[in-house]
Scaffold this motif. Sequence first.
Motif, mmCIF file in Angstrom:
data_model
loop_
_atom_site.group_PDB
_atom_site.id
_atom_site.type_symbol
_atom_site.label_atom_id
_atom_site.label_comp_id
_atom_site.label_asym_id
_atom_site.label_seq_id
_atom_site.Cartn_x
_atom_site.Cartn_y
_atom_site.Cartn_z
ATOM 1 N N THR A 38 0.844 -1.197 0.000
ATOM 2 C CA THR A 38 0.000 0.000 0.000
ATOM 3 C C THR A 38 0.882 1.251 0.000
ATOM 4 N N THR A 39 0.240 2.402 0.057
ATOM 5 C CA THR A 39 0.963 3.654 0.236
ATOM 6 C C THR A 39 0.558 4.280 1.561
ATOM 7 N N GLY A 40 1.482 5.022 2.130
ATOM 8 C CA GLY A 40 1.210 5.771 3.357
ATOM 9 C C GLY A 40 1.832 7.145 3.242
ATOM 10 N N THR A 41 1.508 7.997 4.193
ATOM 11 C CA THR A 41 2.065 9.347 4.210
ATOM 12 C C THR A 41 2.870 9.532 5.481
ATOM 13 N N LEU A 42 4.169 9.748 5.326
ATOM 14 C CA LEU A 42 5.024 9.990 6.479
ATOM 15 C C LEU A 42 4.945 11.476 6.794
ATOM 16 N N LEU A 43 4.418 11.792 7.955
ATOM 17 C CA LEU A 43 4.270 13.178 8.407
ATOM 18 C C LEU A 43 5.366 13.494 9.412
ATOM 19 N N THR A 44 6.073 14.581 9.200
ATOM 20 C CA THR A 44 7.082 15.012 10.160
ATOM 21 C C THR A 44 6.826 16.464 10.543
ATOM 22 N N GLY A 45 6.506 16.665 11.818
ATOM 23 C CA GLY A 45 6.321 18.011 12.339
ATOM 24 C C GLY A 45 7.660 18.623 12.690
ATOM 25 N N HIS A 46 7.803 19.921 12.443
ATOM 26 C CA HIS A 46 9.036 20.654 12.717
ATOM 27 C C HIS A 46 8.715 21.915 13.503
ATOM 28 N N ALA A 47 9.518 22.186 14.500
ATOM 29 C CA ALA A 47 9.415 23.436 15.253
ATOM 30 C C ALA A 47 10.812 24.006 15.428
ATOM 31 N N VAL A 48 11.007 25.249 15.023
ATOM 32 C CA VAL A 48 12.294 25.920 15.153
ATOM 33 C C VAL A 48 12.108 27.136 16.053
ATOM 34 N N LEU A 49 12.875 27.177 17.138
ATOM 35 C CA LEU A 49 12.799 28.277 18.092
ATOM 36 C C LEU A 49 14.101 29.057 18.088
ATOM 37 N N LEU A 50 13.993 30.374 18.144
ATOM 38 C CA LEU A 50 15.162 31.243 18.284
ATOM 39 C C LEU A 50 15.192 31.739 19.718
ATOM 40 N N VAL A 51 16.290 31.452 20.406
ATOM 41 C CA VAL A 51 16.401 31.762 21.836
ATOM 42 C C VAL A 51 17.549 32.730 22.068
ATOM 43 N N HIS A 52 17.276 33.794 22.827
ATOM 44 C CA HIS A 52 18.315 34.730 23.259
ATOM 45 C C HIS A 52 18.284 34.811 24.781
ATOM 46 N N ASP A 53 19.410 34.518 25.413
ATOM 47 C CA ASP A 53 19.523 34.617 26.870
ATOM 48 C C ASP A 53 18.396 33.888 27.592
ATOM 49 N N GLY A 54 18.076 32.706 27.104
ATOM 50 C CA GLY A 54 17.093 31.876 27.770
ATOM 51 C C GLY A 54 15.651 32.200 27.454
ATOM 52 N N THR A 55 15.400 33.174 26.578
ATOM 53 C CA THR A 55 14.036 33.556 26.229
ATOM 54 C C THR A 55 13.765 33.265 24.759
ATOM 55 N N VAL A 56 12.642 32.611 24.492
ATOM 56 C CA VAL A 56 12.250 32.354 23.110
ATOM 57 C C VAL A 56 11.751 33.669 22.512
ATOM 58 N N VAL A 57 12.456 34.155 21.505
ATOM 59 C CA VAL A 57 12.096 35.440 20.897
ATOM 60 C C VAL A 57 11.341 35.264 19.581
ATOM 61 N N ASP A 58 11.397 34.075 18.997
ATOM 62 C CA ASP A 58 10.649 33.841 17.767
ATOM 63 C C ASP A 58 10.540 32.342 17.540
ATOM 64 N N ARG A 59 9.553 31.955 16.761
ATOM 65 C CA ARG A 59 9.362 30.537 16.479
ATOM 66 C C ARG A 59 8.692 30.366 15.127
ATOM 67 N N ALA A 60 8.927 29.217 14.521
ATOM 68 C CA ALA A 60 8.289 28.873 13.254
ATOM 69 C C ALA A 60 8.009 27.380 13.269
ATOM 70 N N VAL A 61 6.792 27.001 12.904
ATOM 71 C CA VAL A 61 6.398 25.588 12.923
ATOM 72 C C VAL A 61 5.705 25.216 11.613
ATOM 73 N N ASP A 62 5.853 23.976 11.228
ATOM 74 C CA ASP A 62 5.189 23.471 10.030
ATOM 75 C C ASP A 62 5.403 21.958 9.989
ATOM 76 N N HIS A 63 4.895 21.341 8.965
ATOM 77 C CA HIS A 63 5.090 19.895 8.803
ATOM 78 C C HIS A 63 5.389 19.591 7.341
ATOM 79 N N GLU A 64 5.950 18.413 7.129
ATOM 80 C CA GLU A 64 6.216 17.920 5.782
ATOM 81 C C GLU A 64 5.493 16.588 5.619
ATOM 82 N N ALA A 65 4.897 16.371 4.439
ATOM 83 C CA ALA A 65 4.198 15.122 4.153
ATOM 84 C C ALA A 65 4.814 14.472 2.920
ATOM 85 N N THR A 66 5.208 13.211 3.046
ATOM 86 C CA THR A 66 5.845 12.490 1.947
ATOM 87 C C THR A 66 5.147 11.147 1.755
#
Length: 202
Positions: A103-131
């Motif tokens: 059969t076929t399936g879809t491999l889903l991988t979630g991604h989260a990237v955080l930018l941290v300065h001095d212990g504080t998350v100042v920005d983030r970006a999230v998404d997923h990829e489907a293959t």
Amino acid sequence: MRFVLASQSPARLAVLRAAGVEPVVRVSGVDEDAVAASLVDPTPEQLVTALALAKAEAIAAGAADTEVIVGCDSMLLTSDGEVHGKPGTVDVARERWKRMAGTTGTLLTGHAVLLVHDGTVVDRAVDHEATTVRFGRPTDDELESYLATGEPLHVAGAFTLDGLGGWFVDGIDGDPSSVIGISLPLTRALLRRLGVSVSDIW
């Protein structure tokens, strides 16, 4: 800028190393079942993305310097609409392979990237990829030999593309690095949303 991989996955680490990145590895220890239980009727895509974000955020809590933290989570969405993570046991892995062979399936991988300065998350970006993954039909003997290696017990969907499981994958439609565990194109895109060039982390 320190690049942190919030995962103990050797496959994700290998992908990054082959792509010129030597990340600091920190394991989040997130209770994935608890995170999943806190979500209200999530789609499979929302689930893997939420788990990836939870892992990255858990690591960010202990960050001290300027860091980019990447969290990932993978699951297989099978043709019957069910979502599967790591099987954990031989019996579960065998049953999954019996159902998904041919059969076929879809491999889903979630991604989260955080930018941290001095212990504080100042920005983030999230998404997923489907293959899309097209599974072959291993013989009974091949499947039992594969199960005996232990490899399929500890990976999403009970298969690998870059290991022994690759013998039983007829092909994919999409990003191979995402099937292995971390999408290089998507990670690059998420880094760019945070103003970070991939060359900054080489």
